[in-house]
Scaffold this motif. Structure first.
Motif, mmCIF file in Angstrom:
data_model
loop_
_atom_site.group_PDB
_atom_site.id
_atom_site.type_symbol
_atom_site.label_atom_id
_atom_site.label_comp_id
_atom_site.label_asym_id
_atom_site.label_seq_id
_atom_site.Cartn_x
_atom_site.Cartn_y
_atom_site.Cartn_z
ATOM 1 N N PHE A 109 0.831 -1.195 0.000
ATOM 2 C CA PHE A 109 0.000 0.000 0.000
ATOM 3 C C PHE A 109 0.871 1.251 0.000
ATOM 4 C CE2 PHE A 109 -3.277 3.003 1.096
ATOM 5 C CZ PHE A 109 -4.461 2.412 0.660
ATOM 6 N N GLN A 110 2.019 1.169 0.614
ATOM 7 C CA GLN A 110 2.931 2.314 0.662
ATOM 8 C C GLN A 110 3.312 2.796 -0.735
ATOM 9 O OE1 GLN A 110 4.031 4.161 3.287
ATOM 10 N NE2 GLN A 110 5.073 5.460 1.787
ATOM 11 N N ASP A 111 3.274 1.910 -1.714
ATOM 12 C CA ASP A 111 3.625 2.301 -3.080
ATOM 13 C C ASP A 111 2.681 3.376 -3.621
ATOM 14 O OD1 ASP A 111 5.582 0.391 -2.886
ATOM 15 O OD2 ASP A 111 4.513 -1.113 -4.083
ATOM 16 N N TYR A 112 1.417 3.330 -3.212
ATOM 17 C CA TYR A 112 0.469 4.368 -3.625
ATOM 18 C C TYR A 112 0.963 5.753 -3.199
ATOM 19 C CZ TYR A 112 -3.381 0.939 -4.415
ATOM 20 O OH TYR A 112 -4.206 -0.065 -4.861
ATOM 21 N N MET A 113 1.373 5.866 -1.946
ATOM 22 C CA MET A 113 1.801 7.167 -1.432
ATOM 23 C C MET A 113 3.115 7.614 -2.070
ATOM 24 S SD MET A 113 -0.122 5.448 0.913
ATOM 25 C CE MET A 113 0.864 4.701 2.210
ATOM 26 N N SER A 114 3.993 6.665 -2.307
ATOM 27 C CA SER A 114 5.256 7.012 -2.969
ATOM 28 C C SER A 114 4.993 7.538 -4.377
ATOM 29 C CB SER A 114 6.170 5.787 -3.019
ATOM 30 O OG SER A 114 6.495 5.350 -1.715
ATOM 31 N N LEU A 175 -10.569 -11.315 12.046
ATOM 32 C CA LEU A 175 -10.726 -12.529 11.247
ATOM 33 C C LEU A 175 -10.362 -12.259 9.789
ATOM 34 C CD1 LEU A 175 -11.598 -15.462 10.946
ATOM 35 C CD2 LEU A 175 -13.976 -14.660 10.713
ATOM 36 N N ALA A 176 -10.809 -11.114 9.267
ATOM 37 C CA ALA A 176 -10.487 -10.758 7.882
ATOM 38 C C ALA A 176 -8.977 -10.618 7.695
ATOM 39 C CB ALA A 176 -11.191 -9.460 7.502
ATOM 40 N N LYS A 177 -8.321 -10.031 8.673
ATOM 41 C CA LYS A 177 -6.866 -9.871 8.606
ATOM 42 C C LYS A 177 -6.176 -11.230 8.586
ATOM 43 C CE LYS A 177 -3.106 -7.256 8.894
ATOM 44 N NZ LYS A 177 -2.688 -6.378 7.784
ATOM 45 N N LEU A 178 -6.645 -12.162 9.411
ATOM 46 C CA LEU A 178 -6.048 -13.494 9.482
ATOM 47 C C LEU A 178 -6.231 -14.233 8.152
ATOM 48 C CD1 LEU A 178 -4.752 -15.810 11.078
ATOM 49 C CD2 LEU A 178 -7.057 -16.438 11.879
ATOM 50 N N ILE A 179 -7.439 -14.167 7.604
ATOM 51 C CA ILE A 179 -7.728 -14.873 6.347
ATOM 52 C C ILE A 179 -6.913 -14.296 5.193
ATOM 53 C CG2 ILE A 179 -9.513 -15.303 4.607
ATOM 54 C CD1 ILE A 179 -11.535 -15.440 6.934
ATOM 55 N N CYS A 181 -4.226 -12.438 5.218
ATOM 56 C CA CYS A 181 -2.789 -12.616 5.422
ATOM 57 C C CYS A 181 -2.382 -14.042 5.056
ATOM 58 C CB CYS A 181 -2.429 -12.313 6.871
ATOM 59 S SG CYS A 181 -0.659 -12.402 7.218
ATOM 60 N N SER A 182 -3.204 -15.019 5.436
ATOM 61 C CA SER A 182 -2.910 -16.422 5.123
ATOM 62 C C SER A 182 -2.910 -16.650 3.618
ATOM 63 C CB SER A 182 -3.940 -17.343 5.795
ATOM 64 O OG SER A 182 -3.896 -17.199 7.198
ATOM 65 N N TYR A 183 -3.917 -16.127 2.939
ATOM 66 C CA TYR A 183 -3.978 -16.276 1.490
ATOM 67 C C TYR A 183 -2.803 -15.575 0.819
ATOM 68 C CZ TYR A 183 -8.442 -18.620 0.647
ATOM 69 O OH TYR A 183 -9.439 -19.557 0.550
ATOM 70 N N SER A 184 -2.433 -14.433 1.346
ATOM 71 C CA SER A 184 -1.310 -13.694 0.769
ATOM 72 C C SER A 184 -0.028 -14.509 0.838
ATOM 73 C CB SER A 184 -1.145 -12.361 1.504
ATOM 74 O OG SER A 184 -0.079 -11.621 0.977
ATOM 75 N N LEU A 185 0.199 -15.179 1.958
ATOM 76 C CA LEU A 185 1.395 -16.009 2.107
ATOM 77 C C LEU A 185 1.355 -17.220 1.183
ATOM 78 C CD1 LEU A 185 1.813 -15.921 5.999
ATOM 79 C CD2 LEU A 185 3.280 -14.814 4.297
ATOM 80 N N TRP A 242 -4.447 -7.284 -1.483
ATOM 81 C CA TRP A 242 -4.870 -5.879 -1.475
ATOM 82 C C TRP A 242 -5.670 -5.582 -0.204
ATOM 83 C CZ3 TRP A 242 -9.402 -3.210 -1.014
ATOM 84 C CH2 TRP A 242 -9.349 -1.831 -1.306
ATOM 85 N N VAL A 243 -6.594 -6.468 0.155
ATOM 86 C CA VAL A 243 -7.413 -6.257 1.356
ATOM 87 C C VAL A 243 -6.528 -6.264 2.594
ATOM 88 C CG1 VAL A 243 -9.280 -7.168 2.786
ATOM 89 C CG2 VAL A 243 -9.488 -7.218 0.291
ATOM 90 N N ASN A 244 -5.603 -7.192 2.655
ATOM 91 C CA ASN A 244 -4.704 -7.280 3.802
ATOM 92 C C ASN A 244 -3.899 -5.993 3.965
ATOM 93 O OD1 ASN A 244 -3.318 -8.829 5.943
ATOM 94 N ND2 ASN A 244 -1.560 -8.683 4.585
#
Length: 335
Positions: A109-114, A175-179, A181-185, A242-244
């Motif tokens: 997400f930081q890339d947006y601000m950069s 819960l959304a963060k856990l899900i 993050c898991s999918y992202s990995l 993206w959601v994570n």
């Protein structure tokens, strides 16, 4: 009833002048450009310069492009502002990052601000304009808030429409963060293309009935028309990653809101189901550097106030013009 003090475009006028006035204005004045953002990815921008001494940079929401803002650019230019628009990485006419053209994905997400910082620096607002404002919608508000918290900038004030400071996820955030993050990995280790969110898919035509974005059928159809006329801007659902990233970004924006050193006008859509209003209120409560901050609720308006019915859109834009004029007058009266 509402008054149209600044003579903004109305739905009745839009039937006639979209093709005869707004599109010709865009074709004459909108200059497309691009620059290389983070990781050398192409970021598309549009500059509209007509000789004004005031400027507005528009920071769009997710699944938007500069092309969607033709009516707003037309309205604001008639009020004496030059306009600058950025297509965030991964959407609009900017380079896609998700392995296919429809997958709404980012690395950080930081890339947006950069990217936004790079674009703003290239414009030299302090040299060319007496006043400059940052106007953002939804995800663009998260980007704008974090940008203002992190970088030295040239803006006199910021306006946030339906800001995305907490997502309407349909489940507890933890819960959304856990899900996600898991999918992202898992995606990073085993999958070629990042995973869509649950029930996510590539681009598909949306229908006005039961839409969550606007109650203006005319503006909804004009928005859809952009995707039909310009298939290169079509985008699908966001990815799990993206959601994570966005969950973390919204938390950071709220936590560090006290670092924002300019007045902020936040405009909440009373019937918003895309983002949660809780985050907006927490963010606003943390704005402590200025007493000039304002919070406005547009009762019954859906998420996309800028393409809503006149009864929602025009009072919001009236407030924006009044807010910016007050800021300009305060700046002019400083010793």
């Amino acid at each position: 009833m509402f008054t149209n003090d600044f003579h903004f475009n109305t739905e009745k006028q839009l039937n006639n002048n979209y093709d005869t006035a707004i599109l010709p204005f865009w074709e004459q004045h909108a200059q497309s450009n691009s620059f290389n953002g983070v990781d050398d990815k192409k970021v598309h921008t549009v500059n509209i310069r007509t000789g004004n001494n005031k400027a507005i940079l528009i920071c769009q929401g997710r699944n938007e492009s500069a092309l969607k803002y033709k009516e707003l650019a037309f309205d604001l230019n008639r009020q004496g502002y030059d306009l600058f628009l950025i297509d965030h990485r991964g959407q609009g006419l900017s380079q896609r990052l998700g392995g296919d053209k429809h997958r709404a994905h980012i690395k950080h997400f930081q890339d947006y601000m950069s990217d936004l910082h790079t674009y703003v620096e290239s414009l030299n607002f302090n040299i060319h304009y007496q006043h400059a404002f940052l106007l953002a919608h939804s995800m663009g508000a998260t980007i704008s808030a974090l940008y203002l918290e992190q970088y030295k900038h040239p803006f006199n004030a910021c306006i946030l429409f339906s800001p995305m400071f907490s997502l309407n996820l349909g489940m507890p955030t933890v819960l959304a963060k856990l899900i996600t993050c898991s999918y992202s990995l898992i995606d990073r280790w085993f999958v070629k293309n990042p995973s869509y969110i649950f029930h996510g898919q590539g681009y598909h035509t949306r229908h006005f009935e039961n839409n969550q974005l606007t109650s203006s059928e005319l503006r909804f159809q004009l928005s859809n028309r952009i995707f039909i006329d310009h298939p290169e801007v079509q985008l699908g659902s966001p990815t799990m990653h993206w959601v994570n990233e966005s969950i973390y970004a919204t938390r950071q924006a709220i936590k560090h809101a006290n670092k924002i050193d300019i007045p902020v006008l936040a405009i909440q859509a009373g019937a918003d189901t895309i983002v949660s209003n809780i985050g907006q209120e927490r963010f606003f409560a943390n704005l402590t550097k200025y007493i000039d901050n304002e919070f406005m609720v547009i009762a019954s308006a859906k998420h996309e106030i800028l393409i809503e019915q006149d009864r929602y859109r025009i009072p919001a834009l009236n407030k924006v013009l009044e807010f910016m004029r007050r800021i300009q007058n305060n700046e002019s009266n400083k010793p």
